[in-house]
Write an enzyme that holds these catalytic residues in place. Structure first.
Site, PDB file in Angstrom:
ATOM      1  N   GLU A  82     -52.531 -33.986   5.424  1.00  0.00           N
ATOM      2  CA  GLU A  82     -51.514 -34.286   6.428  1.00  0.00           C
ATOM      3  C   GLU A  82     -51.459 -33.040   7.285  1.00  0.00           C
ATOM      4  OE1 GLU A  82     -49.849 -36.996   7.117  1.00  0.00           O
ATOM      5  OE2 GLU A  82     -50.602 -38.172   5.429  1.00  0.00           O
ATOM      6  N   THR A 132     -55.836 -23.358   7.484  1.00  0.00           N
ATOM      7  CA  THR A 132     -55.226 -23.062   8.778  1.00  0.00           C
ATOM      8  C   THR A 132     -54.718 -21.626   8.855  1.00  0.00           C
ATOM      9  OG1 THR A 132     -53.314 -23.638  10.134  1.00  0.00           O
ATOM     10  CG2 THR A 132     -53.095 -24.070   7.808  1.00  0.00           C
ATOM     11  N   ASP A 133     -54.564 -21.131  10.080  1.00  0.00           N
ATOM     12  CA  ASP A 133     -53.963 -19.802  10.270  1.00  0.00           C
ATOM     13  C   ASP A 133     -52.458 -19.818   9.980  1.00  0.00           C
ATOM     14  OD1 ASP A 133     -53.133 -21.248  12.509  1.00  0.00           O
ATOM     15  OD2 ASP A 133     -53.834 -19.782  13.983  1.00  0.00           O
ATOM     16  N   GLU A 134     -51.866 -21.035   9.940  1.00  0.00           N
ATOM     17  CA  GLU A 134     -50.404 -21.108   9.779  1.00  0.00           C
ATOM     18  C   GLU A 134     -49.931 -20.598   8.430  1.00  0.00           C
ATOM     19  OE1 GLU A 134     -48.392 -24.559  11.177  1.00  0.00           O
ATOM     20  OE2 GLU A 134     -49.772 -24.835  12.848  1.00  0.00           O
ATOM     21  N   TYR A 158     -45.518 -28.057   6.247  1.00  0.00           N
ATOM     22  CA  TYR A 158     -46.976 -28.208   6.407  1.00  0.00           C
ATOM     23  C   TYR A 158     -47.696 -26.932   5.953  1.00  0.00           C
ATOM     24  CZ  TYR A 158     -51.508 -27.824   8.729  1.00  0.00           C
ATOM     25  OH  TYR A 158     -52.835 -27.587   8.993  1.00  0.00           O
ATOM     26  N   LYS A 162     -50.289 -26.216   2.816  1.00  0.00           N
ATOM     27  CA  LYS A 162     -51.664 -25.724   2.987  1.00  0.00           C
ATOM     28  C   LYS A 162     -51.849 -24.408   2.216  1.00  0.00           C
ATOM     29  CE  LYS A 162     -54.668 -27.113   5.153  1.00  0.00           C
ATOM     30  NZ  LYS A 162     -55.755 -28.081   4.845  1.00  0.00           N
TER      31      LYS A 162
HETATM   32  P1  NAD Z   1     -56.018 -35.090  11.132  1.00  0.00           P
HETATM   33  O1  NAD Z   1     -54.605 -35.344  10.774  1.00  0.00           O
HETATM   34  O2  NAD Z   1     -56.517 -35.460  12.477  1.00  0.00           O
HETATM   35  O3  NAD Z   1     -56.983 -35.809  10.083  1.00  0.00           O
HETATM   36  C1  NAD Z   1     -56.745 -35.813   8.709  1.00  0.00           C
HETATM   37  C2  NAD Z   1     -57.630 -36.879   8.074  1.00  0.00           C
HETATM   38  O4  NAD Z   1     -57.412 -36.848   6.651  1.00  0.00           O
HETATM   39  C3  NAD Z   1     -57.304 -38.298   8.540  1.00  0.00           C
HETATM   40  O5  NAD Z   1     -58.489 -39.006   8.814  1.00  0.00           O
HETATM   41  C4  NAD Z   1     -56.571 -38.915   7.347  1.00  0.00           C
HETATM   42  O6  NAD Z   1     -56.763 -40.328   7.242  1.00  0.00           O
HETATM   43  C5  NAD Z   1     -57.220 -38.175   6.179  1.00  0.00           C
HETATM   44  N1  NAD Z   1     -56.363 -38.124   4.992  1.00  0.00           N
HETATM   45  C6  NAD Z   1     -55.043 -37.816   4.934  1.00  0.00           C
HETATM   46  N2  NAD Z   1     -54.606 -37.873   3.660  1.00  0.00           N
HETATM   47  C7  NAD Z   1     -55.695 -38.181   2.895  1.00  0.00           C
HETATM   48  C8  NAD Z   1     -55.891 -38.361   1.497  1.00  0.00           C
HETATM   49  N3  NAD Z   1     -54.893 -38.242   0.631  1.00  0.00           N
HETATM   50  N4  NAD Z   1     -57.137 -38.670   1.062  1.00  0.00           N
HETATM   51  C9  NAD Z   1     -58.164 -38.815   1.932  1.00  0.00           C
HETATM   52  N5  NAD Z   1     -58.021 -38.679   3.262  1.00  0.00           N
HETATM   53  C10 NAD Z   1     -56.810 -38.360   3.732  1.00  0.00           C
HETATM   54  O7  NAD Z   1     -56.250 -33.544  10.844  1.00  0.00           O
HETATM   55  P2  NAD Z   1     -57.223 -32.501  11.570  1.00  0.00           P
HETATM   56  O8  NAD Z   1     -56.521 -31.921  12.728  1.00  0.00           O
HETATM   57  O9  NAD Z   1     -58.542 -33.129  11.747  1.00  0.00           O
HETATM   58  O10 NAD Z   1     -57.301 -31.379  10.451  1.00  0.00           O
HETATM   59  C11 NAD Z   1     -58.311 -31.423   9.434  1.00  0.00           C
HETATM   60  C12 NAD Z   1     -58.114 -30.251   8.494  1.00  0.00           C
HETATM   61  O11 NAD Z   1     -58.208 -29.032   9.239  1.00  0.00           O
HETATM   62  C13 NAD Z   1     -56.749 -30.216   7.824  1.00  0.00           C
HETATM   63  O12 NAD Z   1     -56.936 -29.772   6.502  1.00  0.00           O
HETATM   64  C14 NAD Z   1     -55.947 -29.209   8.623  1.00  0.00           C
HETATM   65  O13 NAD Z   1     -54.989 -28.595   7.827  1.00  0.00           O
HETATM   66  C15 NAD Z   1     -57.037 -28.249   9.041  1.00  0.00           C
HETATM   67  N6  NAD Z   1     -56.805 -27.517  10.296  1.00  0.00           N
HETATM   68  C16 NAD Z   1     -56.467 -28.182  11.443  1.00  0.00           C
HETATM   69  C17 NAD Z   1     -56.332 -27.478  12.640  1.00  0.00           C
HETATM   70  C18 NAD Z   1     -55.975 -28.165  13.928  1.00  0.00           C
HETATM   71  O14 NAD Z   1     -55.714 -27.479  14.919  1.00  0.00           O
HETATM   72  N7  NAD Z   1     -55.977 -29.493  13.999  1.00  0.00           N
HETATM   73  C19 NAD Z   1     -56.538 -26.084  12.644  1.00  0.00           C
HETATM   74  C20 NAD Z   1     -56.869 -25.438  11.452  1.00  0.00           C
HETATM   75  C21 NAD Z   1     -57.025 -26.171  10.287  1.00  0.00           C
HETATM   76  O1  DAU Z   2     -52.684 -23.246  13.964  1.00  0.00           O
HETATM   77  C1  DAU Z   2     -53.408 -24.300  13.406  1.00  0.00           C
HETATM   78  C2  DAU Z   2     -52.560 -25.539  13.375  1.00  0.00           C
HETATM   79  O2  DAU Z   2     -52.483 -26.022  14.712  1.00  0.00           O
HETATM   80  C3  DAU Z   2     -53.091 -26.618  12.441  1.00  0.00           C
HETATM   81  O3  DAU Z   2     -53.074 -26.123  11.130  1.00  0.00           O
HETATM   82  C4  DAU Z   2     -52.245 -27.886  12.544  1.00  0.00           C
HETATM   83  O4  DAU Z   2     -52.804 -28.895  11.747  1.00  0.00           O
HETATM   84  C5  DAU Z   2     -52.234 -28.335  13.988  1.00  0.00           C
HETATM   85  O5  DAU Z   2     -51.414 -29.467  14.130  1.00  0.00           O
HETATM   86  C6  DAU Z   2     -51.743 -27.206  14.900  1.00  0.00           C
HETATM   87  O6  DAU Z   2     -50.337 -26.946  14.676  1.00  0.00           O
HETATM   88  P1  DAU Z   2     -49.322 -26.645  15.893  1.00  0.00           P
HETATM   89  O7  DAU Z   2     -47.965 -26.967  15.436  1.00  0.00           O
HETATM   90  O8  DAU Z   2     -49.568 -25.311  16.469  1.00  0.00           O
HETATM   91  O9  DAU Z   2     -49.865 -27.746  16.959  1.00  0.00           O
HETATM   92  P2  DAU Z   2     -49.096 -28.742  17.946  1.00  0.00           P
HETATM   93  O10 DAU Z   2     -50.158 -29.318  18.847  1.00  0.00           O
HETATM   94  O11 DAU Z   2     -48.212 -29.679  17.221  1.00  0.00           O
HETATM   95  O12 DAU Z   2     -48.213 -27.750  18.805  1.00  0.00           O
HETATM   96  C7  DAU Z   2     -48.803 -26.694  19.551  1.00  0.00           C
HETATM   97  C8  DAU Z   2     -47.677 -25.909  20.185  1.00  0.00           C
HETATM   98  O13 DAU Z   2     -47.064 -26.717  21.192  1.00  0.00           O
HETATM   99  C9  DAU Z   2     -46.569 -25.560  19.220  1.00  0.00           C
HETATM  100  O14 DAU Z   2     -46.047 -24.267  19.563  1.00  0.00           O
HETATM  101  C10 DAU Z   2     -45.508 -26.623  19.452  1.00  0.00           C
HETATM  102  C11 DAU Z   2     -45.672 -26.935  20.913  1.00  0.00           C
HETATM  103  N1  DAU Z   2     -45.386 -28.328  21.324  1.00  0.00           N
HETATM  104  C12 DAU Z   2     -45.970 -29.330  20.618  1.00  0.00           C
HETATM  105  C13 DAU Z   2     -45.736 -30.639  20.963  1.00  0.00           C
HETATM  106  C14 DAU Z   2     -46.361 -31.770  20.179  1.00  0.00           C
HETATM  107  C15 DAU Z   2     -44.599 -28.563  22.431  1.00  0.00           C
HETATM  108  O15 DAU Z   2     -44.093 -27.636  23.087  1.00  0.00           O
HETATM  109  N2  DAU Z   2     -44.377 -29.872  22.781  1.00  0.00           N
HETATM  110  C16 DAU Z   2     -44.901 -30.916  22.086  1.00  0.00           C
HETATM  111  O16 DAU Z   2     -44.631 -32.089  22.442  1.00  0.00           O
END
Ligand code: NAD
Ligand code: DAU
Length: 354
Positions: A82, A132-134, A158, A162
């Protein structure tokens, strides 16, 4: 072959598409297809014998064990999670279940399988955990970017979930010797990004004439990396990373949210001007801040650059332009996602209620 989890999500699907394009080694893709999973993204692989999609949960130890025994992968790459901070604030339960308990069950299934391998295969096997960096918490304007040695100080449900998963992965290496690698990446953006996240939300809201919501003062900073650069980093870490190590992944692209939104608006003004000729930036709207909103993230990626020779291919300027152009050129995908009909694609394959 390799086993990818979460490969129907944003980064996982980009990874699978890129992997098959530049490597060709078969992939078993295990994904639960939550709201964030979208098989339409993988439509081009429908007839590709190198891609086998399996709908299922990483927490289903029996299923994972069966897949491992049947396909005998040389590596598992765990994207499944998630991933949305706002959702974790409204309902943390699913985050604990998948990110913590799910990762635990996945690790146990993998450990069982790994322990049955012959010595050479055992040494070559890899479990790569995508994080993630978070997990490092938040920075002030003066702080140095996050290094691999920074303390874990997660602030949201979240990031706490992680962080817990990272600790489990670490412990499975130290206690059981499982050959693990962990990557901690900054914010990704690019094609197939679900429009609950800032960049795709702003592009699609702008085009739909809707408000562009800025949380708080919009001065929070994120460090943006084009998703295909994240995928190339994961490939590199899988290939050459030292087991038990963690690698920070980032592209040195710190931007304030308001600047990101203004940049998107300016590109749209150029590529698809509003019918009334007014700038898209007029749609910017300030809304209530995210509770516990982290102020600044920034990644120090020097370890990955120096030890493994990885470099991102895109700057923020080139990547954001490509991204906006992709959303303009792929209205079938975006329409299906915004209308929810992408889930019908799943119904067609998995039955109603999927
Ligand atoms: P996303 O939410 O787009 O995709 C997650 C996928 O995992 C989905 O396809 C979902 O169906 C699947 N999933 C969820 N629960 C599951 C379960 N229990 N079993 C099997 N599949 C399941 O996420 P994303 O943005 O593609 O992120 C992928 C990974 O990278 C995550 O672990 C996230 O923490 C990490 N990450 C994301 C970002 C970012 O900016 N999006 C940055 C750094 C790390
Ligand atoms: O840093 C890596 C992370 O980046 C990943 O681990 C997460 O999975 C990914 O969702 C992302 O998290 P953020 O919370 O940084 O991403 P988001 O796109 O939700 O938000 C980016 C920034 O923008 C954050 O400071 C919140 C702000 N924001 C977000 C939304 C959705 C707004 O100002 N308005 C918005 O409607």
């Amino acid at each position: 072959m390799i086993l990818v989890t979460g490969g129907a999500g944003f980064i996982g699907a980009n990874f699978v598409l890129d992997w098959l394009a530049c490597n060709g080694e078969p992939v078993v893709n295990l994904d639960k297809l939550t709201y964030a999973g979208n098989l339409q993204t993988l439509g081009s692989l429908e007839q590709d014998p190198r891609h086998r999609f399996v709908r299922g949960d990483i927490g289903d130890r029996e299923l994972v064990s069966r897949l491992l025994t049947e396909h005998r992968p040389r590596a598992v790459i765990n994207f499944a999670a998630e991933s949305h901070v706002d959702r974790s604030i409204h309902g943390p339960g699913d985050f604990i279940q998948t990110n913590v308990v799910g990762t635990f069950n996945l690790l146990e299934a993998v450990r069982d399988y790994w322990s049955t391998l012959a010595e050479g295969e055992k040494q070559d096997f890899r479990f790569l955990h995508v994080s993630t960096d978070e997990v490092y918490g938040t920075l002030t304007a003066e702080d140095a970017p996050f290094c691999e040695t920074n303390r874990y100080e997660p602030n949201s449900p979240y990031s706490a979930s992680k962080a817990a998963s990272d600790h489990l992965v670490r412990a499975w290496h130290h206690t059981y010797g499982l050959p693990v690698l962990t990557t901690n990446c900054s914010n990704n953006y690019g094609p197939y990004h679900f429009p609950e996240k800032l960049i795709p939300l702003v592009i699609l809201n702008a085009l739909a004439g809707k408000p562009l919501p800025i949380y708080g003062d919009g001065q929070q900073i994120r460090d943006w990396l084009y998703v295909k650069d994240h995928c190339s980093a994961i490939r590199r870490v899988l290939e050459a990373g030292k087991t038990g190590e963690t690698y920070n992944v980032g592209g040195w692209n710190e931007k304030a949210n308001l600047d990101v939104v203004r940049t998107i608006c300016a590109i749209l003004d150029e590529l698809q001007p509003r019918a009334d000729g007014k700038p898209y930036a007029e749609q910017i709207t300030y809304v209530a801040d995210r509770p516990g909103h982290d102020r600044r993230y920034a990644i120090d990626a020097r370890k990955l650059e120096k030890e493994l020779g990885w470099k991102p291919a895109e700057t923020f300027d080139s990547g954001i332009r490509k991204t906006v152009a992709w959303y303009l050129a792929n209205r079938d995908w975006t329409d299906a996602v915004t209308s929810g009909t992408y889930r019908q694609w799943m119904d067609k394959h998995y039955g109603a209620g999927a």
